[in-house]
Design an enzyme around this catalytic site. Structure first.
Site, PDB file in Angstrom:
ATOM      1  N   ARG A 151      -6.379  -5.623  -8.398  1.00  0.00           N
ATOM      2  CA  ARG A 151      -5.020  -5.613  -8.935  1.00  0.00           C
ATOM      3  C   ARG A 151      -5.144  -5.297 -10.422  1.00  0.00           C
ATOM      4  O   ARG A 151      -6.104  -5.754 -11.076  1.00  0.00           O
ATOM      5  CB  ARG A 151      -4.342  -6.981  -8.768  1.00  0.00           C
ATOM      6  N   GLU A 183       2.896  -0.507 -11.850  1.00  0.00           N
ATOM      7  CA  GLU A 183       2.605   0.653 -10.997  1.00  0.00           C
ATOM      8  C   GLU A 183       3.918   1.295 -10.622  1.00  0.00           C
ATOM      9  O   GLU A 183       4.776   0.589 -10.085  1.00  0.00           O
ATOM     10  CB  GLU A 183       1.862   0.219  -9.725  1.00  0.00           C
ATOM     11  N   HIS A 202      -2.666   3.520  -6.318  1.00  0.00           N
ATOM     12  CA  HIS A 202      -2.888   2.455  -5.336  1.00  0.00           C
ATOM     13  C   HIS A 202      -3.079   3.057  -3.929  1.00  0.00           C
ATOM     14  O   HIS A 202      -2.318   2.768  -3.016  1.00  0.00           O
ATOM     15  CB  HIS A 202      -1.725   1.457  -5.372  1.00  0.00           C
TER      16      HIS A 202
HETATM   17  O1  DGY Z   1      -3.824  -5.883  -0.906  1.00  0.00           O
HETATM   18  C1  DGY Z   1      -4.126  -4.869  -0.273  1.00  0.00           C
HETATM   19  O2  DGY Z   1      -4.744  -4.908   0.793  1.00  0.00           O
HETATM   20  C2  DGY Z   1      -3.724  -3.523  -0.787  1.00  0.00           C
HETATM   21  O3  DGY Z   1      -3.848  -3.477  -2.169  1.00  0.00           O
HETATM   22  C3  DGY Z   1      -2.317  -3.181  -0.377  1.00  0.00           C
HETATM   23  O4  DGY Z   1      -1.417  -4.038  -0.994  1.00  0.00           O
END
Ligand code: DGY
Length: 330
Positions: free
Chosen positions: A246, A275, A294
């Site tokens: 993240r 994002e 992402h």
């Molecule tokens: O957390 C996750 O698996 C990916 O980042 C999708 O949100």
């Protein structure tokens, strides 16, 4: 378990299609098990539909789960997330409503690990820059000074040895990389499978030794800005930081300064905050950064597996069975 439409439990989804909506190609599959209700339909006919909803399927962190929504769903039993990270959910709040939660760790791990390795390789060998040059200036310019970093036998430091971290290590092994890892608890079983992987109890020693540092931890209050100015200064000036967890696990302002000043060589990020980044964000002006939107889990097969894992979790919860990937508030 396929019931007649009238008896199917109501599943609330944000929308169908769009960025935050379940994929069109999954709708028929979901409809075999549930009576699908979108947020738009729900808001238009809240009185009638609120009693029908027994489960919510979060796609790309939506719909937003707040107190008001939870209060308006008296028969809600479970919320299933379409990924592994649960940082967008207030787990304690949800639990106070007696609602169970689940994520989809099995479906996402291989694709997310693939994305991590793709970013590592692309940054090391300057693939994105090279591609731009080839498209804009022509192939002859690529012979110029386009030196990258050798991946084979380089040292990879993995921060977070869960199932994604482990799969990254397996992939890195094929590149003959030396593997260091840091995790809250030592994973001896993984060390046995990844002969030679070295556990670093202290994150600092991993940072100091690695040519590539890959961040794979979940975002929690403890990991918020885990990699900041001090940590970047501990890294080798030739090192690359890769973040597939993240955005907020890395202090982005410190990262911009470190990249500008050459404190570290480069960064490759699949996640940022926010994002997407605003178009004038300083990270987007740097040459030594690769940013992807992402993409971690995004393959057709993986998204399908995620939906299947979510359905399995929801059906287990609705039938009072153990939920395979239940997430408890910590
Ligand atoms: O957390 C996750 O698996 C990916 O980042 C999708 O949100």
């Amino acid at each position: 378990m396929i019931m007649g439409e009238g008896e199917l439990p109501g599943l609330l989804v944000n929308e169908i299609g769009g960025i935050h909506g379940v994929l069109h190609s999954h709708v028929e599959f979901l409809k075999k098990h549930f009576y699908l209700i979108t947020m738009k339909e729900f808001l238009e006919d809240r009185k009638h539909l609120s009693k029908k909803v027994q489960a919510i399927y979060l796609w790309w962190h939506k719909p937003v789960i707040d107190q008001e929504l939870l209060q308006s769903l008296p028969n809600l039993k479970v919320i299933a997330n379409s990924g592994v990270g649960m940082d967008h959910l207030d787990l304690k709040l949800v639990a106070t409503f007696g609602v169970k939660m689940a994520n989809a760790p099995h479906a996402v791990s291989s694709s997310t690990a693939d994305t991590g390795m793709a970013l590592l390789l692309a940054s090391a060998r300057r693939l994105v820059e090279g591609c731009h040059v080839a498209f804009s200036l022509g192939m002859e310019y690529c012979e110029a000074d386009f030196l990258g970093v050798k991946v084979t036998r380089a040292t990879l430091g993995i921060i977070g040895m869960g199932s994604i971290g482990y799969k990254i290590a397996l992939r890195a092994r094929a590149f003959e990389m030396n593997i260091l890892y840091h995790n809250r608890t030592r994973r001896k079983e993984h060390e046995e499978q990844l002969v030679g992987a070295v556990y670093c109890e202290k994150i600092d020693s991993l940072l100091q030794q690695s040519d590539f540092v890959m961040v794979v931890v979940s975002l929690t209050p403890q990991t918020h800005k885990l990699i900041g100015k001090r940590e970047m200064e501990l890294m080798k000036p030739t090192a690359t930081l890769i973040n597939i967890s993240r955005g907020a696990v890395v202090d982005q302002e410190a990262l911009v300064r470190a990249l500008q000043a050459g404190v570290i060589r480069a960064a490759a990020l699949d996640v940022t905050y926010p994002e997407p980044l605003p178009r004038d964000h300083p990270l987007l002006k740097l040459k030594n950064v690769i940013i992807t939107p992402h993409l971690g889990i995004k393959t057709e097969k993986t998204t399908r597996m995620i939906t299947e894992e979510a359905v399995e979790n929801i059906l287990a919860a609705l039938n009072g069975l153990p939920i395979p990937s239940e997430v408890l508030p910590s």
